[in-house]
Design a protein around this motif. Structure first.
Motif, PDB file in Angstrom:
ATOM      1  N   THR A 113       0.816  -1.207   0.000  1.00 54.73           N
ATOM      2  CA  THR A 113       0.000   0.000   0.000  1.00 54.73           C
ATOM      3  C   THR A 113       0.855   1.264   0.000  1.00 54.73           C
ATOM      4  N   THR A 114       2.171   1.113   0.102  1.00 54.92           N
ATOM      5  CA  THR A 114       3.059   2.270   0.055  1.00 54.92           C
ATOM      6  C   THR A 114       3.615   2.498  -1.343  1.00 54.92           C
ATOM      7  N   CYS A 115       4.204   1.448  -1.935  1.00 54.93           N
ATOM      8  CA  CYS A 115       4.853   1.623  -3.247  1.00 54.93           C
ATOM      9  C   CYS A 115       4.116   0.913  -4.380  1.00 54.93           C
ATOM     10  N   GLY A 116       3.155   0.033  -4.058  1.00 53.59           N
ATOM     11  CA  GLY A 116       2.357  -0.624  -5.081  1.00 53.59           C
ATOM     12  C   GLY A 116       2.948  -1.890  -5.664  1.00 53.59           C
ATOM     13  N   ILE A 117       4.093  -2.335  -5.155  1.00 56.63           N
ATOM     14  CA  ILE A 117       4.730  -3.527  -5.720  1.00 56.63           C
ATOM     15  C   ILE A 117       3.996  -4.785  -5.282  1.00 56.63           C
ATOM     16  N   GLY A 118       4.029  -5.810  -6.129  1.00 55.67           N
ATOM     17  CA  GLY A 118       3.368  -7.067  -5.836  1.00 55.67           C
ATOM     18  C   GLY A 118       4.348  -8.121  -5.360  1.00 55.67           C
ATOM     19  N   PRO A 119       3.867  -9.241  -4.847  1.00 52.45           N
ATOM     20  CA  PRO A 119       4.749 -10.290  -4.335  1.00 52.45           C
ATOM     21  C   PRO A 119       5.613 -10.880  -5.439  1.00 52.45           C
ATOM     22  N   GLY A 120       6.901 -10.983  -5.174  1.00 53.47           N
ATOM     23  CA  GLY A 120       7.826 -11.580  -6.131  1.00 53.47           C
ATOM     24  C   GLY A 120       8.283 -10.652  -7.231  1.00 53.47           C
ATOM     25  N   GLU A 121       7.708  -9.439  -7.326  1.00 53.80           N
ATOM     26  CA  GLU A 121       8.106  -8.508  -8.375  1.00 53.80           C
ATOM     27  C   GLU A 121       9.428  -7.835  -8.031  1.00 53.80           C
ATOM     28  N   SER A 122      10.130  -7.383  -9.050  1.00 52.93           N
ATOM     29  CA  SER A 122      11.403  -6.690  -8.859  1.00 52.93           C
ATOM     30  C   SER A 122      11.149  -5.207  -8.651  1.00 52.93           C
ATOM     31  N   TYR A 123      11.961  -4.591  -7.816  1.00 47.84           N
ATOM     32  CA  TYR A 123      11.836  -3.152  -7.587  1.00 47.84           C
ATOM     33  C   TYR A 123      12.323  -2.403  -8.823  1.00 47.84           C
ATOM     34  N   PRO A 124      11.696  -1.245  -9.113  1.00 47.65           N
ATOM     35  CA  PRO A 124      12.071  -0.516 -10.334  1.00 47.65           C
ATOM     36  C   PRO A 124      13.479   0.047 -10.310  1.00 47.65           C
ATOM     37  N   SER A 125      14.001   0.338  -9.134  1.00 49.22           N
ATOM     38  CA  SER A 125      15.359   0.863  -9.048  1.00 49.22           C
ATOM     39  C   SER A 125      16.364  -0.258  -9.235  1.00 49.22           C
ATOM     40  N   ARG A 129      17.810  -5.383  -3.825  1.00 46.98           N
ATOM     41  CA  ARG A 129      16.887  -5.796  -2.768  1.00 46.98           C
ATOM     42  C   ARG A 129      16.206  -7.112  -3.070  1.00 46.98           C
ATOM     43  N   GLY A 130      16.322  -7.582  -4.311  1.00 47.94           N
ATOM     44  CA  GLY A 130      15.702  -8.851  -4.656  1.00 47.94           C
ATOM     45  C   GLY A 130      14.206  -8.710  -4.851  1.00 47.94           C
ATOM     46  N   PRO A 131      13.506  -9.825  -5.033  1.00 49.13           N
ATOM     47  CA  PRO A 131      12.051  -9.771  -5.255  1.00 49.13           C
ATOM     48  C   PRO A 131      11.319  -9.292  -4.006  1.00 49.13           C
ATOM     49  N   ALA A 132      10.194  -8.636  -4.224  1.00 45.57           N
ATOM     50  CA  ALA A 132       9.420  -8.071  -3.120  1.00 45.57           C
ATOM     51  C   ALA A 132       8.769  -9.163  -2.279  1.00 45.57           C
ATOM     52  N   ILE A 133       8.767  -8.958  -0.969  1.00 43.32           N
ATOM     53  CA  ILE A 133       8.097  -9.850  -0.026  1.00 43.32           C
ATOM     54  C   ILE A 133       7.073  -9.014   0.729  1.00 43.32           C
ATOM     55  N   ALA A 157       8.503  -5.623   2.499  1.00 38.27           N
ATOM     56  CA  ALA A 157       9.512  -5.584   3.552  1.00 38.27           C
ATOM     57  C   ALA A 157      10.364  -4.323   3.466  1.00 38.27           C
ATOM     58  N   ALA A 158      10.697  -3.887   2.244  1.00 36.59           N
ATOM     59  CA  ALA A 158      11.552  -2.713   2.075  1.00 36.59           C
ATOM     60  C   ALA A 158      10.872  -1.450   2.584  1.00 36.59           C
ATOM     61  N   CYS A 159       9.605  -1.242   2.232  1.00 37.34           N
ATOM     62  CA  CYS A 159       8.885  -0.047   2.676  1.00 37.34           C
ATOM     63  C   CYS A 159       8.624  -0.084   4.175  1.00 37.34           C
ATOM     64  N   ASN A 160       8.366  -1.267   4.708  1.00 35.67           N
ATOM     65  CA  ASN A 160       8.103  -1.391   6.131  1.00 35.67           C
ATOM     66  C   ASN A 160       9.321  -0.990   6.948  1.00 35.67           C
ATOM     67  N   VAL A 161      10.503  -1.479   6.526  1.00 30.88           N
ATOM     68  CA  VAL A 161      11.739  -1.117   7.226  1.00 30.88           C
ATOM     69  C   VAL A 161      12.024   0.373   7.074  1.00 30.88           C
TER      70      VAL A 161
END
Length: 238
Positions: A113-125, A129-133, A157-161
């Motif tokens: 809900t912060t960056c819109g990424i889905g599970p297992g997707e790669s971050y645009p940058s 960081r690896g696939p999103a969890i 996990a990235a946005c939460n941290v």
């Protein structure tokens, strides 16, 4: 704990940093007053003062930035549990059940809900960081009546941290404007609908894609073969 207990000095080196930070806020700042990150770091140089300040939030301390986009000044809205007193522990939290977690993820469309990424997707940058969890995060929000409530929402996990450590950096608004300018008229209408609803409307194929991304590896292969067969059959009948 009793208010009659003597309050130790925040300068006492025998106390842990979190307790000293709590005492500094309690005695030097005071509930309802503001302070700067610079003053905190000056009082606790090289002692992770900012991290220990954030830890106090898990003891019901309400400390929030005066400006969400500029975390240089903070408000001590409420003093929570007096961590320097003997026997003080964090408030207990009930663990989420599997069904509760799935319900929250489903409600949020299996997207951060912060960056819109889905599970297992790669971050645009282009980082590592690896696939999103995705996780279900406990977030505190202020209601219209000024009350603090805990809400559950999906976050990677990235946005939460980044949010917990105060490192979540807002994106460049000019870059967003340029991206909007590149959209077609129809796409801008769709974007406006999402903005007004504060939620992205997901298509049926995107919902199936989200289901696919969280399947085990063998189930992914089975579904891929099934979809392939359906597409081949449809092509053959054209």
């Amino acid at each position: 704990m009793s208010d009659n207990l003597e309050v130790p000095s925040w300068r006492d080196p025998t106390l842990g940093t979190m307790k000293r930070v709590a005492l500094w806020l309690f005695s030097e700042i005071g509930e309802g007053n503001s302070f700067t990150m610079e003053s905190l770091l000056s009082a606790f140089p090289n002692q992770q003062g900012s991290r220990r300040m954030r830890d106090l939030r898990t003891f019901d301390w309400e400390i929030e930035p005066l400006d969400r986009l500029d975390r240089s000044s903070y408000l001590l809205r409420r003093v929570g549990r007096r961590v320097w007193e003997p026997g003080v522990t964090r408030p207990a939290r009930g663990a989420l059940t599997s069904s509760q977690r799935i319900a929250i993820l489903s409600r949020d469309g299996y997207k951060c809900t912060t960056c819109g990424i889905g599970p297992g997707e790669s971050y645009p940058s282009s980082d590592d960081r690896g696939p999103a969890i995705l996780h279900v995060a406990r977030m505190k929000t202020r209601t219209a009546k000024g009350l603090i409530e805990e809400v559950l929402r999906t976050q990677c996990a990235a946005c939460n941290v980044a949010e917990r450590t105060g490192q979540l950096i807002p994106q460049d608004s000019q870059g967003a404007r340029e991206a909007v300018a590149a959209l077609s008229a129809g796409q801008r209408v769709q974007l406006l609908v999402w903005i007004m609803n504060d939620s992205r409307t997901r298509s049926e194929v995107e919902k199936v894609w989200d289901l696919y991304r969280v399947l085990p590896a063998d189930a992914k292969q089975e579904l891929a073969a099934h979809v392939g067969q359906l597409v081949e059959a449809e092509v053959a009948t054209e």
